[in-house]
Motif scaffolding. Structure first.
Motif, PDB file in Angstrom:
ATOM      1  N   ALA A   1       0.850  -1.190   0.000  1.00 38.69           N
ATOM      2  CA  ALA A   1       0.000   0.000   0.000  1.00 38.69           C
ATOM      3  C   ALA A   1       0.885   1.240   0.000  1.00 38.69           C
ATOM      4  O   ALA A   1       1.946   1.255   0.646  1.00 38.69           O
ATOM      5  N   PRO A   2       0.479   2.312  -0.704  1.00 41.78           N
ATOM      6  CA  PRO A   2       1.315   3.524  -0.708  1.00 41.78           C
ATOM      7  C   PRO A   2       1.631   4.042   0.695  1.00 41.78           C
ATOM      8  O   PRO A   2       2.723   4.559   0.937  1.00 41.78           O
ATOM      9  N   GLY A   3       0.703   3.877   1.630  1.00 44.30           N
ATOM     10  CA  GLY A   3       0.941   4.359   2.984  1.00 44.30           C
ATOM     11  C   GLY A   3       2.014   3.608   3.732  1.00 44.30           C
ATOM     12  O   GLY A   3       2.481   4.081   4.785  1.00 44.30           O
ATOM     13  N   ASP A   4       2.427   2.443   3.221  1.00 49.78           N
ATOM     14  CA  ASP A   4       3.489   1.669   3.871  1.00 49.78           C
ATOM     15  C   ASP A   4       4.859   1.942   3.278  1.00 49.78           C
ATOM     16  O   ASP A   4       5.840   1.308   3.666  1.00 49.78           O
ATOM     17  N   SER A   5       4.957   2.873   2.329  1.00 49.56           N
ATOM     18  CA  SER A   5       6.265   3.220   1.768  1.00 49.56           C
ATOM     19  C   SER A   5       6.970   4.222   2.685  1.00 49.56           C
ATOM     20  O   SER A   5       6.337   5.035   3.359  1.00 49.56           O
ATOM     21  N   ARG A   6       8.292   4.161   2.703  1.00 47.23           N
ATOM     22  CA  ARG A   6       9.107   5.029   3.552  1.00 47.23           C
ATOM     23  C   ARG A   6      10.342   5.484   2.785  1.00 47.23           C
ATOM     24  O   ARG A   6      10.901   4.733   1.982  1.00 47.23           O
ATOM     25  N   SER A   7      10.778   6.703   3.036  1.00 50.83           N
ATOM     26  CA  SER A   7      12.072   7.221   2.540  1.00 50.83           C
ATOM     27  C   SER A   7      12.217   7.078   1.031  1.00 50.83           C
ATOM     28  O   SER A   7      13.293   6.756   0.519  1.00 50.83           O
ATOM     29  N   MET A   8      11.125   7.310   0.300  1.00 48.96           N
ATOM     30  CA  MET A   8      11.170   7.309  -1.164  1.00 48.96           C
ATOM     31  C   MET A   8      10.727   8.673  -1.665  1.00 48.96           C
ATOM     32  O   MET A   8       9.886   9.342  -1.047  1.00 48.96           O
ATOM     33  N   THR A   9      11.274   9.070  -2.802  1.00 48.68           N
ATOM     34  CA  THR A   9      10.908  10.337  -3.410  1.00 48.68           C
ATOM     35  C   THR A   9      10.620  10.130  -4.889  1.00 48.68           C
ATOM     36  O   THR A   9      11.248   9.278  -5.540  1.00 48.68           O
ATOM     37  N   LEU A  10       9.669  10.892  -5.430  1.00 50.64           N
ATOM     38  CA  LEU A  10       9.307  10.748  -6.837  1.00 50.64           C
ATOM     39  C   LEU A  10      10.453  11.199  -7.744  1.00 50.64           C
ATOM     40  O   LEU A  10      11.171  12.155  -7.437  1.00 50.64           O
ATOM     41  N   ILE A  11      10.583  10.514  -8.871  1.00 50.17           N
ATOM     42  CA  ILE A  11      11.511  10.904  -9.928  1.00 50.17           C
ATOM     43  C   ILE A  11      10.685  11.706 -10.935  1.00 50.17           C
ATOM     44  O   ILE A  11       9.868  11.141 -11.679  1.00 50.17           O
ATOM     45  N   PRO A  12      10.799  13.039 -10.985  1.00 51.59           N
ATOM     46  CA  PRO A  12       9.857  13.882 -11.732  1.00 51.59           C
ATOM     47  C   PRO A  12       9.697  13.523 -13.199  1.00 51.59           C
ATOM     48  O   PRO A  12       8.575  13.583 -13.740  1.00 51.59           O
TER      49      PRO A  12
ATOM     50  N   ALA B   1      11.271   1.707  -6.876  1.00 49.40           N
ATOM     51  CA  ALA B   1       9.868   1.298  -6.869  1.00 49.40           C
ATOM     52  C   ALA B   1       9.071   2.145  -7.852  1.00 49.40           C
ATOM     53  O   ALA B   1       9.555   3.150  -8.382  1.00 49.40           O
ATOM     54  N   THR B   2       7.819   1.732  -8.067  1.00 52.10           N
ATOM     55  CA  THR B   2       6.916   2.419  -8.986  1.00 52.10           C
ATOM     56  C   THR B   2       5.596   2.700  -8.289  1.00 52.10           C
ATOM     57  O   THR B   2       4.924   1.767  -7.839  1.00 52.10           O
ATOM     58  N   ARG B   3       5.243   3.965  -8.197  1.00 53.87           N
ATOM     59  CA  ARG B   3       3.928   4.357  -7.677  1.00 53.87           C
ATOM     60  C   ARG B   3       2.944   4.339  -8.838  1.00 53.87           C
ATOM     61  O   ARG B   3       3.217   4.866  -9.915  1.00 53.87           O
ATOM     62  N   MET B   4       1.775   3.721  -8.628  1.00 54.91           N
ATOM     63  CA  MET B   4       0.727   3.663  -9.645  1.00 54.91           C
ATOM     64  C   MET B   4      -0.601   4.013  -8.993  1.00 54.91           C
ATOM     65  O   MET B   4      -0.988   3.395  -7.998  1.00 54.91           O
ATOM     66  N   ASP B   5      -1.288   5.026  -9.545  1.00 56.02           N
ATOM     67  CA  ASP B   5      -2.560   5.446  -8.963  1.00 56.02           C
ATOM     68  C   ASP B   5      -3.451   6.152  -9.975  1.00 56.02           C
ATOM     69  O   ASP B   5      -4.344   6.917  -9.617  1.00 56.02           O
ATOM     70  N   ASP B   6      -3.208   5.930 -11.265  1.00 54.54           N
ATOM     71  CA  ASP B   6      -4.012   6.565 -12.301  1.00 54.54           C
ATOM     72  C   ASP B   6      -5.410   5.965 -12.322  1.00 54.54           C
ATOM     73  O   ASP B   6      -5.694   4.963 -11.654  1.00 54.54           O
ATOM     74  N   CYS B   7      -6.300   6.560 -13.108  1.00 53.48           N
ATOM     75  CA  CYS B   7      -7.663   6.063 -13.180  1.00 53.48           C
ATOM     76  C   CYS B   7      -7.667   4.621 -13.691  1.00 53.48           C
ATOM     77  O   CYS B   7      -6.876   4.244 -14.561  1.00 53.48           O
ATOM     78  N   GLY B   8      -8.543   3.806 -13.112  1.00 57.25           N
ATOM     79  CA  GLY B   8      -8.628   2.408 -13.492  1.00 57.25           C
ATOM     80  C   GLY B   8      -7.605   1.529 -12.819  1.00 57.25           C
ATOM     81  O   GLY B   8      -7.564   0.329 -13.079  1.00 57.25           O
ATOM     82  N   MET B   9      -6.762   2.100 -11.943  1.00 56.85           N
ATOM     83  CA  MET B   9      -5.725   1.325 -11.268  1.00 56.85           C
ATOM     84  C   MET B   9      -5.938   1.378  -9.762  1.00 56.85           C
ATOM     85  O   MET B   9      -6.268   2.425  -9.209  1.00 56.85           O
ATOM     86  N   TRP B  10      -5.713   0.260  -9.093  1.00 55.53           N
ATOM     87  CA  TRP B  10      -5.678   0.253  -7.647  1.00 55.53           C
ATOM     88  C   TRP B  10      -4.407   0.964  -7.194  1.00 55.53           C
ATOM     89  O   TRP B  10      -3.349   0.811  -7.802  1.00 55.53           O
ATOM     90  N   GLN B  11      -4.489   1.750  -6.148  1.00 52.89           N
ATOM     91  CA  GLN B  11      -3.321   2.488  -5.681  1.00 52.89           C
ATOM     92  C   GLN B  11      -2.291   1.516  -5.104  1.00 52.89           C
ATOM     93  O   GLN B  11      -2.589   0.754  -4.182  1.00 52.89           O
ATOM     94  N   THR B  12      -1.091   1.566  -5.670  1.00 53.93           N
ATOM     95  CA  THR B  12      -0.044   0.617  -5.287  1.00 53.93           C
ATOM     96  C   THR B  12       1.324   1.276  -5.321  1.00 53.93           C
ATOM     97  O   THR B  12       1.525   2.305  -5.980  1.00 53.93           O
ATOM     98  N   VAL B  13       2.267   0.659  -4.627  1.00 55.20           N
ATOM     99  CA  VAL B  13       3.694   0.901  -4.821  1.00 55.20           C
ATOM    100  C   VAL B  13       4.316  -0.454  -5.106  1.00 55.20           C
ATOM    101  O   VAL B  13       4.224  -1.379  -4.286  1.00 55.20           O
ATOM    102  N   TRP B  14       4.933  -0.579  -6.294  1.00 50.09           N
ATOM    103  CA  TRP B  14       5.578  -1.825  -6.714  1.00 50.09           C
ATOM    104  C   TRP B  14       7.087  -1.690  -6.484  1.00 50.09           C
ATOM    105  O   TRP B  14       7.750  -0.863  -7.112  1.00 50.09           O
TER     106      TRP B  14
END
Length: 350
Positions: free
Chosen positions: A89-100, A128-141
């Motif tokens: 779950a995205p809320g369980d991610s720590r110490s990560m920052t987006l690559i713009p 990791a990869t954050r995914m949360d666009d429309c039609g996608m379940w919010q995840t961090v892979w």
């Protein structure tokens, strides 16, 4: 419980998490909709199949290489991403920052099209990869090669087991609060239907009366023929009696931790696995027809005007991508009978 740390510098990148089964609806959501997180807090799952970019066209890959990547029938493109990616779950991610420059998406979020879009805050390694666009379940892979798994030092809670399926909170209702069919149900039915088509080889199926026929009858009728020689389908699993004589095919739950299908002792007959929360609703739908009471109602007694379960005006329809993506990953799809089924199915949906 475990934590995942950066393989480069050792920074902890997740909260303490425990492993559970990969949800069957992981890659199948509702188009143009924003979804909640896929995973429950403090859990993670692993996808053993290749997922995500890079993608290569079927014509370039060929049947043999596609089969090695778990795809047994022609598709538009085949994933050459990593196996065993870890989803949290995205809320369980720590110490990560987006690559713009890797945050592309369709319209309402990011979809991971450019590969990992999260970096370790300390060393800058893409992890990791954050995914949360429309039609996608919010995840961090989380990329398996970018992290190491370590014990968290915290005691793990009890592992989910077959006994959990009998709890009311484990049941997943088929209808959303807004009155539409549950997206999880649509995906789960699509996955189960692909397994049913494979084990019956496109033969007629007779469904048991009750919730199974009421909720799944339309989906089965869309894909499987009617006529003589129908295979019988029965609901089976922990806590309910196995029908006698044994039906030709059993509809059984997946284990909530391992994802393995339930089987009766010493039974090797065909089974169709189903999302455990969806199965739990079919097996234990709860009270829907209370007995009328007179006088003062004792605490916990239901009224005789108890409403019927909500149902949308249209029948429950399997998620088409969940059905197709599952079918092409079953080796049975290569048999001549199922090749004909798949060609006919594509002819109806193209």
């Amino acid at each position: 419980m475990d934590v995942f740390a950066c393989a480069g510098c050792g920074t902890e990148l997740t909260a303490p998490v425990s492993r559970v089964a990969l949800p069957v609806h992981t890659h199948h959501g509702g188009w143009e909709e924003l979804h909640p997180p896929l995973m429950e807090p403090a859990t993670y799952a692993v996808d053993p199949l290749p997922t995500g970019p890079p993608w290569r066209l079927w014509q370039e890959v060929g049947a043999d290489e596609a089969a090695r990547r778990g795809v047994f029938a022609p598709v538009y493109s085949v994933s050459f991403g990593a196996r065993n990616r870890i989803v949290i779950a995205p809320g369980d991610s720590r110490s990560m920052t987006l690559i713009p420059d890797r945050c592309e998406g369709y319209c309402q979020g990011v979809d991971g099209r450019d590969g990992p879009n999260l970096a370790c805050e300390r060393c800058g390694r893409a992890v990791a990869t954050r995914m949360d666009d429309c039609g996608m379940w919010q995840t961090v892979w989380v990329e398996p090669e970018a992290v190491v798994r370590r014990p968290s030092g915290l005691p793990a809670g009890p592992s989910p087991d077959w006994d959990d399926l009998g709890r009311a909170e484990h049941r997943v209702p088929p209808v959303e609060p807004d009155g539409s069919w549950s997206r999880r149900w649509e995906a789960a039915v699509g996955v189960a239907l692909a397994h049913l088509v494979a084990v019956t080889e496109d033969r007629p199926v007779h469904l048991p009366a009750g919730p199974v026929a009421e909720l799944l009858g339309h989906a089965v009728g869309r894909c499987l023929p009617t006529g003589p020689g129908a295979r019988s389908l029965g609901l089976a699993g922990p806590g309910i009696h196995l029908p006698r004589p044994r039906p030709d095919v059993l509809l059984v739950p997946r284990h909530p931790r391992t994802g393995e299908p339930w089987r009766p002792p010493d039974d090797e007959g065909p089974v169709v696995p189903l999302d455990s929360g969806v199965w739990a609703y079919l097996a234990h739908p709860g009270e829907i027809s209370p007995v009328p009471a007179t006088g003062v109602l004792p605490e916990g007694v239901l009224r005789d005007d108890y409403p019927l379960p909500p149902r949308p005006w249209y029948p429950l329809t399997p998620h088409p991508r969940a059905f197709h993506d599952t079918l092409v990953r079953l080796p049975a799809v290569r048999t001549p009978r199922l090749r004909r089924f798949r060609d006919a199915y594509h002819g109806e949906t193209d």
